[in-house]
Design an enzyme around this catalytic site. Sequence first.
Site, PDB file in Angstrom:
ATOM      1  N   LYS A  88       0.869  -1.175   0.000  1.00  0.00           N
ATOM      2  CA  LYS A  88       0.000   0.000   0.000  1.00  0.00           C
ATOM      3  C   LYS A  88       0.902   1.220   0.000  1.00  0.00           C
ATOM      4  CE  LYS A  88      -2.955   2.736   3.038  1.00  0.00           C
ATOM      5  NZ  LYS A  88      -3.812   2.781   4.225  1.00  0.00           N
TER       6      LYS A  88
ATOM      7  N   ASN B 264      -9.433   0.690   9.844  1.00  0.00           N
ATOM      8  CA  ASN B 264      -8.490   0.362  10.912  1.00  0.00           C
ATOM      9  C   ASN B 264      -8.948   0.964  12.242  1.00  0.00           C
ATOM     10  OD1 ASN B 264      -6.340  -0.135  12.600  1.00  0.00           O
ATOM     11  ND2 ASN B 264      -4.792   0.748  11.296  1.00  0.00           N
ATOM     12  N   THR B 265      -8.749   2.286  12.382  1.00  0.00           N
ATOM     13  CA  THR B 265      -9.005   2.923  13.673  1.00  0.00           C
ATOM     14  C   THR B 265     -10.403   2.654  14.225  1.00  0.00           C
ATOM     15  OG1 THR B 265      -7.710   4.690  12.730  1.00  0.00           O
ATOM     16  CG2 THR B 265      -8.616   5.088  14.894  1.00  0.00           C
TER      17      THR B 265
ATOM     18  N   GLY C 134      -8.402   8.740  10.152  1.00  0.00           N
ATOM     19  CA  GLY C 134      -8.720   8.776  11.573  1.00  0.00           C
ATOM     20  C   GLY C 134      -9.826   9.746  11.949  1.00  0.00           C
TER      21      GLY C 134
ATOM     22  N   ALA D 263      -9.720   5.041   4.720  1.00  0.00           N
ATOM     23  CA  ALA D 263      -9.633   6.221   5.591  1.00  0.00           C
ATOM     24  C   ALA D 263     -10.947   6.973   5.719  1.00  0.00           C
ATOM     25  CB  ALA D 263      -8.558   7.198   5.120  1.00  0.00           C
ATOM     26  N   GLY D 264     -11.253   7.282   6.929  1.00  0.00           N
ATOM     27  CA  GLY D 264     -12.404   8.127   7.218  1.00  0.00           C
ATOM     28  C   GLY D 264     -13.653   7.376   7.621  1.00  0.00           C
TER      29      GLY D 264
END
Lengths: 255, 65, 370
Positions: A96, A205-206, A157, A183-184
Site C-alpha cells: 500500500k 483500521n481505527t 482517523g 480512511a475516514g
Amino acid sequence: MDILKIGNKEFSNRLLTGTGKFSSKKLITEMLKASGSEMITVALRRVDFAAGNENIIEYIPKNVVLLPNTSGARTAEEAVRIARIAREAGCGDFIKIEIITDTKYLMPDNEETLKATKILVSEGFHVLPYVMPDLTYSYKLVEAGAAAVMPLGSPIGSNRGIRLKEVIQILIDNIDIPVIVDAGIGRPSQAAEAMEMGADAVLVNTAISAAEDPVAMGKAFSLAVQSGRMAYLAKLAEESKTANASSPLTGFLRE
Amino acid sequence: MKIVVNGKVENTDQDTILNYILEKNLEPKTVIVEYNFKIVKKDTWNNVKIKDGDNLEILNFVGGG
Amino acid sequence: MSFKDIIKQYEDFNIKDHFSKVTLEDVDKSLKKDKLSENDLLNLLSPVAAERIEEMAQLSHKKTVQYFGRTISLYIPLYISNYCSNGCTYCGFHAESKMKRSKLSLAEIEEQAIIISKTGIKHILFLTGESEKATPISYLVEVVKLLKKYFPSISIEIFPMSVEDYSTLKEAGVDGLTVYQEVYDREIYKVVHPYGRKRDYDFRIETPERGAEAGFRLVNIGALFGLGDIASEAFYTAIHAKYLDDKYPNTEIAVSLPRINSAENEFEQEYRLDDQTFVQYLTAFRLFLPRVGINISTRENAEFRDNVLPLGVTRYSAGSKTEVGGYGEQDDDNVPQFDISDTRSVDETVKMIEEKGFQVVKKDWELINE
C-alpha cells in the site's frame, strides 16, 4: 461466488483491516477471526531498542494476506525503499503506497504516489495506492498498472465517513480496477454506504481498533460490508422519477 | 569501533550483524537489516563483518493502517 | 483487449430470444434508473418498450438538456474524391460502378472551402471514397493544411488507417474521425463487402480505437441501418460507443444512425428501420449513453429532422451536398453518394433550430497553436 480479485489473489471478504492502535496485539488475531477479513495492513518502523521488539506478524494467521504500507514516506523514493524492504522481509508482493507530506490533514501526495506506483509495478509489486480521489490521477494509476485505487473517504482517523462521496462515485463508475475506500470510515453504516455505492472493498483500521470491543466491532463492520455489497448487487430500487410530460414529443409518429 | 545504527552513532565490539542483533536481545526472525543502505538477507548476517563507520538500519513490523 | 474481443463474446447471443422474455415492468424499471446497464439497454431496445416511447422521449430530452444544454452543433460535409477500391454492395461509389470518377485539386477544394465557410459553419467533415491510391496520405495532409485556413475543426471520413497515419493527420490539424462499421453482423459484413480492404472486419472494427489512440478529440461511429437485423445493430452500436467512452476518457464519442437510402445503388433491403423504431433507438441510446453525441444527417427528411431535434440529438449536418465538389455551380453528370432528403440551406436549418428553442453552434473550438 462474489469474488474480489486484487493482484494475483482472490478474496471473498471485502473488509480490509489494519493493525494500528490495538491495545493488545492478541486482539488482532481475534478481530481477524471474528471479521473474516482476509487482508490486513502492517507498517515498518525502526526498532525501538528500549521497548524491545515484538513481532506483529506472529499475530496474523497465515491465510491472511499482509499489506505492508509505506507510512512515514514523504517521497516516491522513500516509499519505494520501504516497499523493497517489506518484500525482502518476506511480506509478499502487496504494497500500500502511502505518501504524506501534509501533516495537518494527512492528505496523500498523488503525484509522488503515481511515481512510486510506476517504479514498484515494474518491480513486480501489486500496488495499492492510497490517494486523494481524482479521476485523472486514477486513470494514470490504472495505466501505470496499479492493482487497485484506494481513495480516502475523509481524512485519516477522522471517522467522518464518505465526505468525498460525489468524486468517489465517479471513480467507482469509471475505474476498471478495484476501488477500495480507505480512511475516514468511522461506523459500520458508513462502510455499508461505500459498498452500496459500488466500492469493491473498504479498509477500516481505527474505527475497529479504537472501539471498546474491537473484536465485536470487527464483526459489525464485516456484516455491514456484506450487507452493503449485497444491496449493491441486488440493485437498489431507484427513487421514482416520473416523467412530467409537458407536451408530447412523439406525437408526430402517430399523425 | 563507531557505527551508525538507526541514525545514531554508537560504539560496538560485535564483529558480525548476527552477533550485534543477538547482543541487543532482538529476535532475528522479526527484524530486517539494511547494511550501508542495502538489505542483507538473514542467512548472510553471520558473514557480514561490521567495520568502523558502517551504517545499520534495523527495522521491524509494527501496527499501522 | 479491443472491441473485437468484446463483440466475440456475443457470438451465441440471440437477441430475439432475449427480447421474448422482456416485460413492460422490466422496461419501467430501466426507465427509473439513472445509470443504465447493458441489460437495461436491451430492455429499451425491445419491442415491448415501443409502448413507452413517449416516456423515453421525455427522459431523453431531459437528459440531453442536462448534459448538453439546449444546443445543436452544425457541421457540413465536403466530398473531395469518389475513387474507391471497395465493393460495398449498398454504395453508389463502389469500385465497379461505371460512374464518372473525380478527385478535387487543391485549388478546387479551396473554392469549395470558401463557399462553405460563408455559411458560418466552422466544423467541416471531408470525405473520400476508400482509395489509398487516389487519395494518399500526402494528398490528405495537403488538404487538411488548406482547410485549416478556413475551418478550426476538421473531421475526416476516409479509408481506415494505422495509428501512425492518423497521428500524421492529427498533427496536420484533423481533430475528428468518423468511421462506420456499417454492419456489426460478421456474416452479413462479408456478404456486403465482397472485396477490397474493407472486407477485413477486424481491422475495421478496431479503427475507432486507433483514432482515439492517435489523439483525435472526436470519434464518431455508427451502423448503416438496413444491412443487418436492426435491433442487434443498434445494440452493438451502443455497446461499442460505451466501450469507447469508457476506454478513452479524453475522446468525445458520437454515434450516427444512418438509414439506407434506397436510391443508392438499388440495394435490396431485407431490414428496415421505420420512424417509430428509429425514435425508440435514438432515445434508448441517449438514456444508455448520456454523454455521447448523437448525429442526424441530411439523409433524413426535413420534417423528420425537425421532429427528432428535441429527442436527444446533439449534432446536425446542414446544407449538405454529397457530390464531389458539390457546392457552387454543378455539372449535370455529377453523382451523389446518397440522395439528400433535407435539402434546406444552412440558413433555413438554423432558423428551424432556433425556432425550436435551441442555440446553434457553428463553431465549438479552435486549437491555439504556437
